[in-house]
Design an enzyme around this catalytic site. Structure first.
Site, PDB file in Angstrom:
ATOM      1  N   ASP A 182       0.861  -1.182   0.000  1.00 56.69           N
ATOM      2  CA  ASP A 182       0.000   0.000   0.000  1.00 56.69           C
ATOM      3  C   ASP A 182       0.897   1.232   0.000  1.00 56.69           C
ATOM      4  O   ASP A 182       1.734   1.406   0.881  1.00 56.69           O
ATOM      5  CB  ASP A 182      -0.895  -0.021   1.250  1.00 56.69           C
ATOM      6  N   GLU A 266      -1.437  -0.840  -6.020  1.00 56.78           N
ATOM      7  CA  GLU A 266      -2.670  -0.225  -6.508  1.00 56.78           C
ATOM      8  C   GLU A 266      -2.435   0.452  -7.848  1.00 56.78           C
ATOM      9  O   GLU A 266      -1.325   0.877  -8.151  1.00 56.78           O
ATOM     10  CB  GLU A 266      -3.122   0.859  -5.531  1.00 56.78           C
ATOM     11  N   CYS A 319     -12.656  -5.226   4.399  1.00 57.75           N
ATOM     12  CA  CYS A 319     -12.063  -5.840   5.583  1.00 57.75           C
ATOM     13  C   CYS A 319     -11.219  -7.021   5.114  1.00 57.75           C
ATOM     14  O   CYS A 319     -11.721  -7.913   4.428  1.00 57.75           O
ATOM     15  CB  CYS A 319     -13.154  -6.321   6.545  1.00 57.75           C
ATOM     16  N   CYS A 322     -12.869 -10.459   6.858  1.00 61.01           N
ATOM     17  CA  CYS A 322     -14.148 -11.070   6.455  1.00 61.01           C
ATOM     18  C   CYS A 322     -14.617 -10.626   5.076  1.00 61.01           C
ATOM     19  O   CYS A 322     -15.576 -11.175   4.542  1.00 61.01           O
ATOM     20  CB  CYS A 322     -15.236 -10.792   7.499  1.00 61.01           C
ATOM     21  N   CYS A 339     -13.733  -3.087  11.584  1.00 63.26           N
ATOM     22  CA  CYS A 339     -14.775  -3.735  10.791  1.00 63.26           C
ATOM     23  C   CYS A 339     -16.065  -3.841  11.604  1.00 63.26           C
ATOM     24  O   CYS A 339     -16.073  -4.429  12.690  1.00 63.26           O
ATOM     25  CB  CYS A 339     -14.327  -5.125  10.345  1.00 63.26           C
ATOM     26  N   CYS A 342     -17.096  -8.091  11.564  1.00 58.36           N
ATOM     27  CA  CYS A 342     -16.365  -9.104  12.337  1.00 58.36           C
ATOM     28  C   CYS A 342     -15.591  -8.502  13.505  1.00 58.36           C
ATOM     29  O   CYS A 342     -15.030  -9.223  14.320  1.00 58.36           O
ATOM     30  CB  CYS A 342     -15.432  -9.922  11.444  1.00 58.36           C
ATOM     31  N   ASP A 349      -3.475   1.076   6.679  1.00 55.85           N
ATOM     32  CA  ASP A 349      -2.623   0.793   5.523  1.00 55.85           C
ATOM     33  C   ASP A 349      -2.244  -0.689   5.434  1.00 55.85           C
ATOM     34  O   ASP A 349      -2.130  -1.248   4.345  1.00 55.85           O
ATOM     35  CB  ASP A 349      -1.355   1.648   5.567  1.00 55.85           C
TER      36      ASP A 349
HETATM   37 ZN   LIG Z   1     -14.515  -7.903   8.923  1.00 53.03          ZN
END
Ligand SMILES: [Zn+2]
Length: 361
Positions: A182, A266, A319, A322, A339, A342, A349
């Site tokens: 990242d 990216e 996330c 999850c 998140c 979860c 980052d």
């Molecule tokens: Zn999650």
């Protein structure tokens, strides 16, 4: 495999005169050929411009005798560059019509190694046409055949040579490691392994000084000797910053390539981000696009793979645990990813780089 090596050269007085002449002739022939092509286009508009035969640099030598004093390969390469600019324009109009070369910033020419006319020997480089050899500071050794070299003089007055070498490709031993990287503003890069590459402090310092020098320069009277001196100071510091930044980019890209088989980054649309003023300077500083280019050519050299995430891949919003997508994390000032599904809590980052890493699986 072609690799380019850039070194500083130290021409003596006589060599500097020759180089100045070559820069000038190269620029002249480029501009002259461009002007003649424009003229012939205006006279023969309905003819297919691309199929027209244009004169070669050699054909200009009768009219302009002084062109004979410089390396004819430099002139031939100027024509090749013009041909390329022309072809690009006719293929894709976004390239724009070839422009005339203005004096500053175009002190450069390219020559070729034909049957050993270019070689390095005891810290000196031999170039075609020039009888004496130019002192070179070769801080890196290379093996392979020299194909061509480009001599240039930067605004501060220093001279450089970029040597294109055809060398054998040496692939690194394969590894299973895959990493997501990242690229950030605060830190230069954070990997899915949690490794942080910081923006070097000395770079920040130099940038502050550059801002000050530029302010000084703007206060000096136009055309004055002091203004000229101030401009050289700015150019010198600018070069230093570019070198410091490039060193950093080389270090980080080499480390990542050495350790990992697959690297995911990216697809940063810099033009979109640059609209945000606060970010603009930092983005220019960290030179993500230069970094991507380095990663891509080094991957080719060493048998690694670079994956560019699709531009719609929301690496910072997903996330990594999850897979839930949350839009709250668009706020860049929020450093932590939490998140809501979860309950995972992670550095923003690192979460993003872990999502990038998934694209390598
Ligand atoms: Zn999650």
């Amino acid at each position: 495999m072609l690799k380019a090596y850039k070194f500083r050269i130290y021409p003596n007085e006589e060599q500097r005169v020759y180089l100045a002449k070559t820069f000038g002739c190269t620029r002249f022939i480029y501009n002259k050929m461009l002007a003649d092509r424009i003229k012939s286009y205006e006279e023969n508009k309905d003819l297919a411009i691309r199929t027209m035969k244009y004169p070669t640099p050699a054909q200009y030598k009768n009219e302009f005798q002084w062109l004979k004093e410089v390396d004819s390969l430099a002139l031939a390469n100027a024509q090749m560059n013009l041909d390329k600019a022309y072809k690009n324009f006719f293929r894709d109009k976004s390239f724009g019509f070839p422009k005339f070369k203005k004096k500053i910033s175009t002190n450069t020419y390219t020559t070729n190694n034909q049957n050993g006319t270019v070689y390095i020997e005891s810290s000196h480089i031999k170039l075609p046409k020039l009888k004496s050899m130019i002192k070179i500071k070769q801080h890196r050794q290379f093996e392979g055949l020299i194909k061509s070299c480009t001599v240039s003089q930067v605004p501060s007055g220093k001279y450089y040579i970029s040597i294109l070498v055809d060398c054998e490709n040496i692939e690194l031993p394969k590894t299973d490691k895959k990493v997501g990287v990242d690229l950030g503003i605060k830190e230069f890069a954070i990997t899915s392994d949690g490794e942080v590459f910081k923006n070097p402090k000395h770079l920040k310092k130099s940038e502050k000084r550059l801002a000050k020098l530029q302010k000084d320069l703007s206060r000096k009277e136009k055309g004055s000797n002091n203004r000229r001196k101030a401009r050289i100071k700015v150019a010198k510091l600018y070069e230093k910053i570019a070198n410091q930044r490039r060193n950093m980019l080389h270090k980080v890209s080499t480390q990542l390539i050495n350790k990992n088989q697959v690297i995911v980054i990216e697809d940063l649309k810099v033009s979109n981000l640059i609209k945000n003023h606060k970010l603009a300077k930092s983005i220019a500083d960290v030179s993500w696009s230069e970094f991507r280019i380095m990663l891509e050519y080094k991957a080719k050299w060493y048998g690694r793979e670079i994956i560019i995430a699709p531009s719609n891949y929301a690496s910072s919003q997903l996330c990594s645990n999850c897979g839930n997508q949350s839009s709250q994390t668009k706020d860049l000032s929020c450093r932590t990813y939490i998140c809501p599904v979860c309950g995972m809590i992670m550095d923003r980052d690192i979460n993003a780089s872990k999502n990038l890493q998934k694209l390598a699986m």
